[in-house]
Design a protein around this motif. Structure first.
Motif: not given
Length: 77
Positions: A9-17, A19-28, A53-55
């Protein structure tokens, strides 16, 4: 857009476009990776609607305000 990673249940803000791997990394949040080209399927995750999907290949989509990602637990990665 808000991206929520389950089961932790980790939530983070992300920009459209973004990469999901970058978002996950930033969220820890750790998403296993292998080839980073989608071939090995190490980064496979599931969306709330059941879509798998493949992140490593998937950017944050434009059509939603919030996206929930279910992480798989694969001990081989």
């Amino acid at each position: 857009m808000k991206i929520r990673f389950l089961p932790d249940n980790v939530t983070v803000e992300a920009e459209v476009g973004e990469p999901l791997l970058d978002v996950a990394d930033r969220a820890g949040v750790s998403i296993p990776t292998g080839c980073l080209m989608g071939t090995c399927h190490a980064c496979t995750v599931e969306l709330d609607d059941g879509e798998v999907i493949r992140a490593c290949l998937t950017p944050v989509p434009p059509e939603k305000e919030e996206l929930t990602i279910h992480l798989f637990s694969d001990p081989t990665w």
